[in-house]
Design a protein around this motif. Structure first.
Motif, PDB file in Angstrom:
ATOM      1  N   GLY A 498     -53.861  15.138 -30.002  1.00 49.34           N
ATOM      2  CA  GLY A 498     -55.213  14.919 -29.517  1.00 49.34           C
ATOM      3  C   GLY A 498     -55.520  15.592 -28.205  1.00 49.34           C
ATOM      4  O   GLY A 498     -56.620  16.126 -28.013  1.00 49.34           O
ATOM      5  N   TYR A 499     -54.547  15.613 -27.270  1.00 47.15           N
ATOM      6  CA  TYR A 499     -54.834  16.198 -25.959  1.00 47.15           C
ATOM      7  C   TYR A 499     -54.957  17.718 -26.011  1.00 47.15           C
ATOM      8  O   TYR A 499     -55.457  18.344 -25.073  1.00 47.15           O
ATOM      9  N   LYS A 500     -54.491  18.328 -27.124  1.00 41.88           N
ATOM     10  CA  LYS A 500     -54.598  19.772 -27.276  1.00 41.88           C
ATOM     11  C   LYS A 500     -55.883  20.200 -27.983  1.00 41.88           C
ATOM     12  O   LYS A 500     -56.191  21.393 -28.042  1.00 41.88           O
ATOM     13  N   LEU A 501     -56.626  19.242 -28.539  1.00 43.00           N
ATOM     14  CA  LEU A 501     -57.825  19.570 -29.300  1.00 43.00           C
ATOM     15  C   LEU A 501     -58.897  20.166 -28.391  1.00 43.00           C
ATOM     16  O   LEU A 501     -59.282  19.550 -27.386  1.00 43.00           O
ATOM     17  N   PRO A 502     -59.380  21.370 -28.700  1.00 45.78           N
ATOM     18  CA  PRO A 502     -60.466  21.933 -27.888  1.00 45.78           C
ATOM     19  C   PRO A 502     -61.682  21.017 -27.901  1.00 45.78           C
ATOM     20  O   PRO A 502     -61.939  20.307 -28.878  1.00 45.78           O
ATOM     21  N   LYS A 503     -62.419  21.023 -26.818  1.00 44.43           N
ATOM     22  CA  LYS A 503     -63.622  20.201 -26.721  1.00 44.43           C
ATOM     23  C   LYS A 503     -64.839  20.896 -27.312  1.00 44.43           C
ATOM     24  O   LYS A 503     -65.871  20.254 -27.524  1.00 44.43           O
ATOM     25  N   GLN A 504     -64.722  22.183 -27.553  1.00 47.14           N
ATOM     26  CA  GLN A 504     -65.873  22.927 -28.048  1.00 47.14           C
ATOM     27  C   GLN A 504     -65.417  24.148 -28.831  1.00 47.14           C
ATOM     28  O   GLN A 504     -64.402  24.768 -28.501  1.00 47.14           O
ATOM     29  N   VAL A 505     -66.151  24.482 -29.874  1.00 49.73           N
ATOM     30  CA  VAL A 505     -65.970  25.731 -30.608  1.00 49.73           C
ATOM     31  C   VAL A 505     -67.214  26.585 -30.396  1.00 49.73           C
ATOM     32  O   VAL A 505     -68.336  26.109 -30.567  1.00 49.73           O
ATOM     33  N   ILE A 506     -67.004  27.820 -29.992  1.00 51.37           N
ATOM     34  CA  ILE A 506     -68.103  28.766 -29.813  1.00 51.37           C
ATOM     35  C   ILE A 506     -67.928  29.900 -30.817  1.00 51.37           C
ATOM     36  O   ILE A 506     -66.858  30.523 -30.880  1.00 51.37           O
ATOM     37  N   LEU A 507     -68.950  30.150 -31.608  1.00 55.71           N
ATOM     38  CA  LEU A 507     -68.913  31.227 -32.596  1.00 55.71           C
ATOM     39  C   LEU A 507     -69.615  32.459 -32.037  1.00 55.71           C
ATOM     40  O   LEU A 507     -70.738  32.374 -31.541  1.00 55.71           O
ATOM     41  N   ILE A 508     -68.937  33.599 -32.094  1.00 57.23           N
ATOM     42  CA  ILE A 508     -69.539  34.862 -31.673  1.00 57.23           C
ATOM     43  C   ILE A 508     -69.319  35.893 -32.764  1.00 57.23           C
ATOM     44  O   ILE A 508     -68.454  35.732 -33.634  1.00 57.23           O
TER      45      ILE A 508
END
Length: 540
Positions: A498-508
């Motif tokens: 859980g502590y490694k889970l990114p807080k956000q995904v950005i698509l480019i």
């Protein structure tokens, strides 16, 4: 470490005389001209040169640089150019004169290249005609001359023509005499000039041929896919040492179809590039439309290849992949994972390993105090051996940080297994700390790449008022694919802590890359900031 690690106040940056004479690197060309004179040496577009013709052009250029521009042993020559025969010839002419080849990343700005010229003490410049602003930026009292590739009053081909027929012997050199200023990529601050020497490079070229491309010889042809200013220049010099011909891609934007056509037509046996270019090549439709059976070695370095991409490349190309790990400061010579140790089957491959130490190289995993750590324990990857550079030019502070007890500190983190195979866990500069826990992006990136929609990914840490830093995942999707960022996070959640889970995904749409095709966190961060995309979810 030679005196170059702490240069003396000499206008040419020279070192104390050595008693160890070695063959000038240009001796490889001299030997080939004598033994293989009528054999193919170099191809660029529709032009082709034999070893005798290439040697004649290099001697003419060396004669012109010496007679018309006063170039002497130890002088530095800055080169701002895309790949072309004249760039290749300039490198060899510098070696022949005992001068120092100082190639720039051709995608750098005029101001950045001017800084390289100033910091290296270059007395002259060879510049592509398409870079007039770079030439003007470097036109100072310290520059005695600027030669142009591709036209103009001071065209390099005119200089060669004027001195054609001149016989220039290879300058006597010692082991520690510099031959190349290999600039770091400058991902953190200004690039540093790694000093490569004739003696060191002699070992590097032999090591490349022994460990990366065994049995390479005059019957082989090598396609140059990457800029000659860095790793590809080393790779192509190894071809010169072997008597194998070099084929340069024609000018213009990189096109996988053109590359595969050359592989088929020229019967290319080896090529060197970075994982992102291998990915572009094998995923392109043209890979299936050409005869690639001549390929024996497709060498990739500069960054680890993600497992998903490895499998695709192996399926398309077969067992021809060669991975090596090596920084510019160790001139590409740290580890190797040869074709026999690549496999599509996870059970038959050391997944995630970049191989075992190269011949004559020792790898040590060390803690922050320099203590060597046991197998399985992660620490800084440190290296010793004849491939390690002489030090950073005129930069004693950087040298003090880079060397400890005779070991070169790579700044990369990793561990070795019981049999000595190396696994890279990341760069110290890529690591971020979230809630007191060290997080290394590569593990997360590998997981995300197993999603069917994701083509490329980079995870980086960004400031957060609660946790100190949190991770964001920047993703490029496969053509025609679609996935909601929140759905991608939900898919990833059960696969990592859980502590490694990114807080956000950005698509480019396109992943920012360096001039050498590498995905660099610095460029990605700058791109996101420019686009205003670094805002995190409110709950972060």
């Amino acid at each position: 470490m030679s005196d170059w690690a702490s240069p003396k106040p000499d206008p040419k940056g020279g070192v104390a005389p050595s008693t160890t004479r070695v063959a000038n690197l240009a001796q490889h060309l001299t030997r080939n001209a004598r033994r293989l004179g009528d054999s193919l040496a170099l191809v660029y577009g529709s032009d082709r040169w034999t070893w005798a013709e290439l040697d004649a052009r290099v001697s003419a250029l060396a004669a012109g640089l010496r007679a018309d521009h006063g170039v002497e042993k130890g002088d530095r020559i800055l080169v701002q150019s895309q790949n072309c025969n004249q760039m290749f010839e300039t490198m060899l002419a510098c070696f022949r004169l005992g001068a120092v080849y100082v190639p720039a990343n051709f995608r750098q700005t005029p101001d950045e290249v001017a800084w390289l010229a100033e910091s290296s003490g270059a007395v002259g410049m060879v510049c592509g005609a398409e870079f007039p602003d770079h030439a003007r930026a470097c036109d100072t009292a310290a520059r005695r001359f600027v030669l142009t590739i591709g036209g103009g009053a001071d065209d390099i081909d005119s200089l060669i023509a004027a001195h054609m027929g001149a016989q220039v012997p290879n300058t006597t050199v010692d082991r520690d005499d510099p031959c190349w200023f290999f600039f770091t990529s400058g991902t953190t601050g200004r690039p540093k000039a790694s000093v490569l020497t004739h003696g060191q490079m002699a070992f590097v070229l032999l090591n490349h041929l022994n460990d990366l491309m065994p049995a390479t010889g005059p019957a082989d042809r090598s396609l140059c896919l990457a800029p000659l200013s860095h790793g590809a220049g080393i790779h192509q010099m190894a071809q010169v040492a072997a008597g194998a011909a070099t084929v340069l891609l024609p000018p213009g934007r990189f096109d996988p179809a053109v590359a595969w056509q050359i592989v088929q037509d020229e019967r290319i046996s080896n090529m060197f590039t970075v994982p992102t270019i291998v990915k572009m090549l094998v995923e392109h439709d043209s890979a299936q439309a050409h005869d690639l059976s001549s390929l024996r070695y497709v060498i990739y370095a500069g960054a680890p290849m993600y497992r998903a991409d490895q499998k695709v490349a192996l399926k398309v190309l077969g067992k021809v992949l060669v991975q090596y790990f090596g920084l510019g400061e160790v001139t590409g010579n740290i580890t190797v994972l040869p074709p026999a140790e690549h496999s599509e089957d996870d059970a038959e491959m050391r997944v995630g390993s970049c191989g075992y130490p190269r011949t004559g190289i020792e790898v040590s995993i060390q803690g922050s105090d320099g203590t060597e750590l046991p197998p399985g324990q992660s620490g800084e990857i440190c290296v010793s051996g004849p491939a390690v550079f002489a030090g950073y030019y005129n930069n004693p502070e950087a040298n003090a940080k880079a060397f400890r007890d005779g070991w070169f500190r790579t700044g990369d983190l990793g561990y070795v297994d019981a049999e000595g195979y190396l696994y890279i866990t990341g760069r110290e500069s890529d690591m971020y700390i979230s809630g007191g826990s060290n997080i290394y992006p590569r593990e997360i990136e590998e997981k995300i790449l197993t999603h069917d929609a994701v083509s490329e990914v980079a995870v980086l840490g960004v400031p957060d008022p609660t946790w100190g830093e949190v991770g964001i995942a920047v993703c490029v999707l496969h053509a025609g694919a679609a996935v909601d960022p929140d759905d991608l996070l939900a898919w990833l959640k059960p696969k990592i802590s859980g502590y490694k889970l990114p807080k956000q995904v950005i698509l480019i749409e396109d992943m920012p890359k360096s001039a050498y095709g590498k995905i660099t966190k610095k460029l990605i961060r700058e791109t996101l900031q420019e686009r205003g995309l670094l805002e995190l979810p409110a709950e972060a």
